[in-house]
Design an enzyme around this catalytic site. Structure first.
Site, short mmCIF file in Angstrom:
data_model
loop_
_atom_site.label_atom_id
_atom_site.label_comp_id
_atom_site.label_asym_id
_atom_site.label_seq_id
_atom_site.Cartn_x
_atom_site.Cartn_y
_atom_site.Cartn_z
N TRP A 23 0.81 -1.24 0.03
CA TRP A 23 0.09 0.10 -0.16
C TRP A 23 1.09 1.30 -0.18
CZ3 TRP A 23 -5.16 1.58 -0.09
CH2 TRP A 23 -5.26 2.98 0.20
N ASN A 25 -0.15 5.55 0.18
CA ASN A 25 -0.92 7.02 0.07
C ASN A 25 -0.16 8.05 0.32
OD1 ASN A 25 -1.20 5.54 2.92
ND2 ASN A 25 -2.11 7.85 3.14
N ASP A 26 -0.61 9.12 0.90
CA ASP A 26 -0.27 10.38 0.97
C ASP A 26 1.41 10.80 0.48
OD1 ASP A 26 -2.41 10.54 1.99
OD2 ASP A 26 -1.94 11.70 3.98
N GLN A 42 3.22 7.72 2.72
CA GLN A 42 2.64 6.75 3.54
C GLN A 42 2.54 5.41 2.81
OE1 GLN A 42 0.47 8.00 6.75
NE2 GLN A 42 2.53 8.70 6.20
N TRP A 50 -4.57 -0.28 3.67
CA TRP A 50 -4.22 0.89 4.71
C TRP A 50 -3.74 0.31 5.98
CZ3 TRP A 50 -5.19 3.22 9.39
CH2 TRP A 50 -4.62 4.27 9.54
N PHE A 82 2.31 9.14 10.70
CA PHE A 82 1.28 9.86 9.67
C PHE A 82 2.14 10.77 8.88
CE2 PHE A 82 -3.32 8.96 11.30
CZ PHE A 82 -3.13 7.37 11.26
N SER A 83 1.47 11.64 8.25
CA SER A 83 1.69 12.55 7.15
C SER A 83 2.66 13.91 7.90
CB SER A 83 0.58 13.08 6.14
OG SER A 83 0.59 11.80 5.28
N ASP A 155 -0.63 16.16 9.98
CA ASP A 155 -0.16 16.42 8.68
C ASP A 155 0.42 17.87 9.05
OD1 ASP A 155 -1.59 14.06 8.17
OD2 ASP A 155 -3.20 15.27 7.24
N GLU A 202 -7.60 17.65 6.32
CA GLU A 202 -6.22 16.93 6.01
C GLU A 202 -5.02 17.68 5.30
OE1 GLU A 202 -7.32 12.37 7.20
OE2 GLU A 202 -7.54 13.30 4.98
#
Length: 451
Positions: A23, A25-26, A42, A50, A82-83, A155, A202
């Site tokens: 996976w 993501n961001d 991420q 996720w 996290f981001s 974030d 976000e």
């Protein structure tokens, strides 16, 4: 060198970044240093869905050809990773420097209570830093540097504000509310103010950008995770929006967009997560958008950001098809078979054209209604700004994505799809009215993984 043997699966994008496995993501921590673009993201190292949030790491000399490196931030007792963002601390305000390289600092959210080791902990903001130019990293022993403000605040995007000699952070709080903080050293933070952004959550971004063609006029831009943005002013303490919230992308798959710090030539380069793509049977899940350069331009509706693919895509050009003066009136124009189906296409539509124009590419249909002044694709509709010249259209097509840019990038659609067949035809047709295409240029692209 990159082992490319695993990068040619049926649904693997060939010029959009994907994790080798599992996976993604961001996009996180985008920075440029000594000729290399660093992309963090991420990542779930253990599965296709996720979870287990970790920061993956990839590098590129040109924003096109990427090499994935070992992960850099793994879950700890403060939470999963996290981001966040990254900065080059040129003045060593952190006093992290140990050799010839300035410290490079990652600012990230430790998401407490998202793993057994962090049970009962809050969401806090933390640092990690590199003293070797961005290749090895260690977490700051004094973490967290910003305690919990709201239960899931996250974030952090951080930039250096030279006039006030302060680091500025914008942080998502909750709902549609964001906050600003300042710091002299990235370690101690003071609150500045909050910002409300309707229908936005976000992954904020924040930067100063000069008006295209002017070196002495600039504005500040604040962007939410869904790409909507304010243009305004900033005095080191308060960001004041001077526009309504503007839609940055009309596609269904643009999210968590972030821009590079310290990009050369003053360029403002943006990458987004193409959230929601489908890749059945693949060893990876999700992809990044193709990097785009942002410009601040004056339009009949006021200041706007334009967004177009970075010029480095030209390193993939292999064969050019060119046509000119194509009249369409209840008829269609079909291109010959396109080798591998990877496309960078552009055209100009004469301003006296009227009616409906349809592009059908890999089974995907994009419709321009010149009467109503709209573009429609995948159930989404975008307005065209008032035109004073030809309508310019550009489309990037990869194996599982289509990115559309119109009016010199003032309108964009970022979208994913599953192809109907391997290499279907590319057809342009007039559904009504009379359409005159001035010129039509299509480049077939090679794979970024085979260069």
């Amino acid at each position: 060198m990159v082992d490319t043997t695993d990068y040619n699966e049926t649904l693997r994008p060939q010029f959009h970044f994907t994790a080798r496995k599992n996976w993604l993501n961001d996009p996180n921590g985008l920075f440029y240093y000594q000729g290399i673009y660093h992309l963090f993201f991420q990542h779930n190292p253990f599965g296709l869905e996720w979870g287990n949030m970790t920061w993956g790491h990839a590098i590129s000399p040109d924003l096109v050809h990427w090499q994935q490196l070992p992960n850099v931030l793994e879950p700890d007792e403060l939470g999963t990773m996290f981001s966040g963002s990254a900065v080059v601390d040129w003045e060593n305000t952190t006093e992290f420097q140990q050799g010839g390289h300035p410290p490079i600092v990652l600012i990230y959210t430790a998401a407490g209570n998202t793993s057994p080791a962090s049970e009962g902990k809050s969401f806090t903001q933390c640092l990690a830093y590199s003293t070797d130019g961005g290749y090895t990293w260690q977490k700051y022993p004094g973490n967290p540097v910003l305690a919990c403000v709201r239960p899931e605040n996250r974030d952090p995007k951080v930039i250096w504000h030279a006039p006030s000699r302060r680091w500025i952070m914008t942080l998502y709080l909750d709902g549609n509310e964001f906050a600003f903080f300042s710091s002299p050293d990235l370690k101690t933070w003071s609150p500045l103010h909050t910002l409300f952004a309707p229908d936005s959550i976000e992954c904020p971004d924040f930067f100063e950008i000069s008006l295209e063609g002017s070196s002495n006029f600039s504005k500040w831009v604040w962007i939410a995770g869904n790409g909507r943005y304010y243009i305004g002013s900033f005095d080191g303490k308060h960001f004041q929006p001077e526009t309504n919230l503007i839609v940055g992308d009309y596609g269904p798959n643009c999210y968590a967009c972030q821009t590079y710090s310290d990009a050369p030539e003053g360029r403002r380069i943006q990458i987004a997560w193409m959230r929601g793509g489908k890749y059945p049977g693949m060893p990876f899940n999700q992809q990044m958008s193709f990097p785009c350069e942002l410009r601040l331009v004056q339009t009949p509706l006021g200041l706007r950001l334009s967004r177009l693919p970075v010029r480095e895509i030209e390193t993939l050009y292999i064969q050019r098809h060119y046509y000119s003066e194509i009249p369409l009136q209840n008829n269609s124009f079909t291109l010959p078979n396109l080798n591998n189906g990877l496309i960078d296409f552009s055209c100009q539509i004469e301003p006296e054209s009227h009616g409906r124009l349809k592009f059908k590419i890999h089974g995907q249909e994009v419709v321009f209604d010149l009467h109503s002044g709209t573009i429609s694709y995948q159930g989404q509709t975008a307005p065209l700004l008032p035109l004073s010249g030809p309508l310019k259209v550009r489309i990037l097509v990869d194996r599982t994505s289509l990115e559309l840019f119109a009016q010199d990038g003032l309108v964009s659609f970022t979208s994913c799809y599953l192809p109907d067949s391997e290499f279907p035809e590319f057809m342009v047709s007039a559904q009504s009215g009379h359409i005159q295409i001035r010129d039509f240029t299509l480049w077939e692209l090679g794979s970024a993984w085979t260069h």
